[in-house]
Design a protein around this motif. Structure first.
Motif, short mmCIF file in Angstrom:
data_model
loop_
_atom_site.label_atom_id
_atom_site.label_comp_id
_atom_site.label_asym_id
_atom_site.label_seq_id
_atom_site.Cartn_x
_atom_site.Cartn_y
_atom_site.Cartn_z
N HIS A 95 -3.85 -33.80 13.82
CA HIS A 95 -4.84 -33.50 14.98
C HIS A 95 -4.25 -33.80 16.48
O HIS A 95 -5.04 -33.48 17.29
CB HIS A 95 -5.96 -33.75 14.76
N ARG A 96 -3.72 -34.90 15.68
CA ARG A 96 -2.85 -36.00 16.71
C ARG A 96 -1.59 -34.80 17.37
O ARG A 96 -1.50 -34.98 18.83
CB ARG A 96 -2.34 -37.25 16.46
N ALA A 97 -1.02 -34.26 17.20
CA ALA A 97 -0.07 -33.73 17.37
C ALA A 97 -0.53 -32.15 17.97
O ALA A 97 0.62 -32.39 19.04
CB ALA A 97 1.57 -33.74 16.05
N LEU A 98 -0.86 -31.26 17.38
CA LEU A 98 -1.46 -30.08 18.00
C LEU A 98 -1.47 -30.21 19.40
O LEU A 98 -1.24 -29.49 20.23
CB LEU A 98 -2.76 -29.45 17.20
N PRO A 99 -2.84 -30.99 19.90
CA PRO A 99 -2.42 -30.54 21.33
C PRO A 99 -1.48 -30.48 22.39
O PRO A 99 -1.85 -29.89 23.10
CB PRO A 99 -3.99 -31.96 21.62
N GLN A 151 1.59 -26.71 25.50
CA GLN A 151 3.38 -26.67 25.88
C GLN A 151 3.82 -25.27 25.50
O GLN A 151 4.20 -24.92 25.93
CB GLN A 151 4.55 -27.71 25.85
N LYS A 152 2.50 -24.64 24.85
CA LYS A 152 3.55 -23.68 24.51
C LYS A 152 4.70 -23.53 23.36
O LYS A 152 4.98 -22.15 22.99
CB LYS A 152 2.73 -22.11 25.48
N GLN A 167 -2.28 -23.07 5.80
CA GLN A 167 -3.19 -21.66 6.10
C GLN A 167 -3.89 -21.34 7.76
O GLN A 167 -3.74 -20.37 8.71
CB GLN A 167 -3.70 -20.72 5.43
N ALA A 168 -4.82 -22.26 7.29
CA ALA A 168 -6.28 -21.78 8.28
C ALA A 168 -5.64 -22.90 9.85
O ALA A 168 -5.94 -21.89 11.09
CB ALA A 168 -7.23 -22.85 8.30
N LEU A 169 -4.61 -23.56 9.54
CA LEU A 169 -4.21 -24.24 10.98
C LEU A 169 -2.93 -23.04 12.12
O LEU A 169 -2.72 -22.48 12.98
CB LEU A 169 -3.61 -25.06 11.27
N HIS A 170 -2.85 -22.70 10.82
CA HIS A 170 -1.60 -21.91 11.32
C HIS A 170 -2.51 -20.15 11.85
O HIS A 170 -1.48 -19.66 13.27
CB HIS A 170 -0.66 -20.98 9.84
N GLU A 171 -3.20 -20.17 11.42
CA GLU A 171 -4.00 -18.64 12.06
C GLU A 171 -4.28 -18.55 13.42
O GLU A 171 -4.79 -18.39 14.12
CB GLU A 171 -5.28 -18.25 10.62
N GLU A 172 -5.14 -20.22 13.63
CA GLU A 172 -5.46 -20.44 14.92
C GLU A 172 -4.84 -21.22 16.03
O GLU A 172 -5.00 -20.86 17.26
CB GLU A 172 -5.97 -22.44 14.85
N ASP A 190 -0.73 -17.53 17.41
CA ASP A 190 -0.24 -16.61 19.28
C ASP A 190 -1.23 -17.52 20.47
O ASP A 190 -1.07 -17.46 22.11
CB ASP A 190 -2.37 -15.65 19.13
N ARG A 191 -0.14 -19.34 20.37
CA ARG A 191 -0.38 -19.92 21.49
C ARG A 191 0.16 -20.94 20.93
O ARG A 191 0.68 -21.67 21.85
CB ARG A 191 -1.67 -21.47 21.05
N GLY A 192 1.62 -19.88 20.31
CA GLY A 192 2.80 -20.94 20.97
C GLY A 192 3.53 -22.06 19.73
O GLY A 192 4.50 -22.55 20.08
N VAL A 193 2.26 -22.12 18.79
CA VAL A 193 2.94 -23.14 17.55
C VAL A 193 2.70 -22.57 16.35
O VAL A 193 2.09 -21.72 15.89
CB VAL A 193 1.62 -24.44 17.69
#
Length: 259
Positions: A120-124, A129-130, A164-169, A172-175
């Motif tokens: 949660h801290r790393a993703l934003p 930065q995509k 798996q849920a985060l992968h899907e989210e 398409d946003r470069g992560v």
């Protein structure tokens, strides 16, 4: 400043080898674990061999405020994380009712809550930065219930599902987000968890180097789930055709039995 890679549980086993693999790519590193002496020695070795920047941070990641403390320190030093290897975790073997509750609660905290908070801290920043990558250490244990390691198996099911849920989210946003699922691996973890004399461990042991190789490939290829090792892949595939009750019983016999 170049973005850093963050590796948790970096003082031994898979964590040390992940740090080494990233250092070999010339990545600046933040390595985190509880044991300051081990971290300092690993950091010095990686700097000497690969000429990369390595920041060791000694921290008990199971503490409730540890993720916030860690990212606050990184922000103070102007360090941005674009790769997160969530490797820290532990297990314990034994009957659920007989294992210490405090220890099992700490297992849930480290294996699940801390991992979730670090994501949660790393993703934003990665999304902004995509660009970014997260590798969460799950396990083949996440694919079935595990009598005599019930809490550990349950934590890995959480990691597998969340990843798996985060992968899907964010795909398409470069992560990239991947769950790495090794089976029994020849590391310090096995001895701490009391696994080395279980039949399940003795039947199918992978080397730590092979697991790290598969994990790095999973990140490069953006695999949502990567099962490490051919025999583990076959086992996970076979679980689709085995009734859950039978799978539970098999796991119980293998975990309980002693070689």
């Amino acid at each position: 400043m170049l973005p850093y890679a963050l590796v948790t549980g970096a003082s031994a086993g898979l964590g040390t080898l992940f740090a080494e693999a990233l250092a070999a790519e010339g990545r600046p590193l933040v390595i985190v674990a509880r044991r300051r002496d081990r971290l300092d020695a690993i950091a010095a070795d990686l700097r000497s061999r690969f000429g990369t920047q390595v920041l060791p941070i000694a921290l008990d990641l199971a503490a409730a405020d540890a993720p916030e403390m860690l990212f606050a320190q990184l922000e103070q030093q102007g360090i941005v994380i674009d790769t997160l290897i969530n490797n820290a975790g532990f297990g314990a073997r034994g009957a659920f009712a007989e294992l210490d509750l405090t220890m099992q609660s700490e297992m849930v905290d480290l294996n699940c809550r801390t991992l979730m908070a670090l994501c949660h801290r790393a993703l934003p920043a990665m999304i902004a930065q995509k660009n970014g990558a997260i590798l969460n250490l799950a396990s083949v244990a996440g694919f079935l219930p595990g009598p005599y390691m019930s809490t550990y198996y349950a934590t890995k099911a959480f990691v597998l599902s969340l990843s798996q849920a985060l992968h899907e989210e964010v795909k398409d946003r470069g992560v990239r987000v991947s769950a790495l699922c090794p089976g029994p691996t020849d590391t310090e973890f096995a001895a701490v968890a009391g696994l080395t004399n279980s039949r399940l461990f003795q039947m199918n042991v992978s080397t730590a180097k092979d697991v790290v190789r598969d994990g790095m490939a999973a990140l490069r290829d953006n695999k949502a789930v990567a099962v490490a090792g051919l025999s583990n892949k076959l086992m996970v595939a076979g679980l689709r055709f085995i009734p859950r009750g039978l799978a539970r019983g098999m796991a119980a016999r293998l975990q309980k039995g002693r070689g």
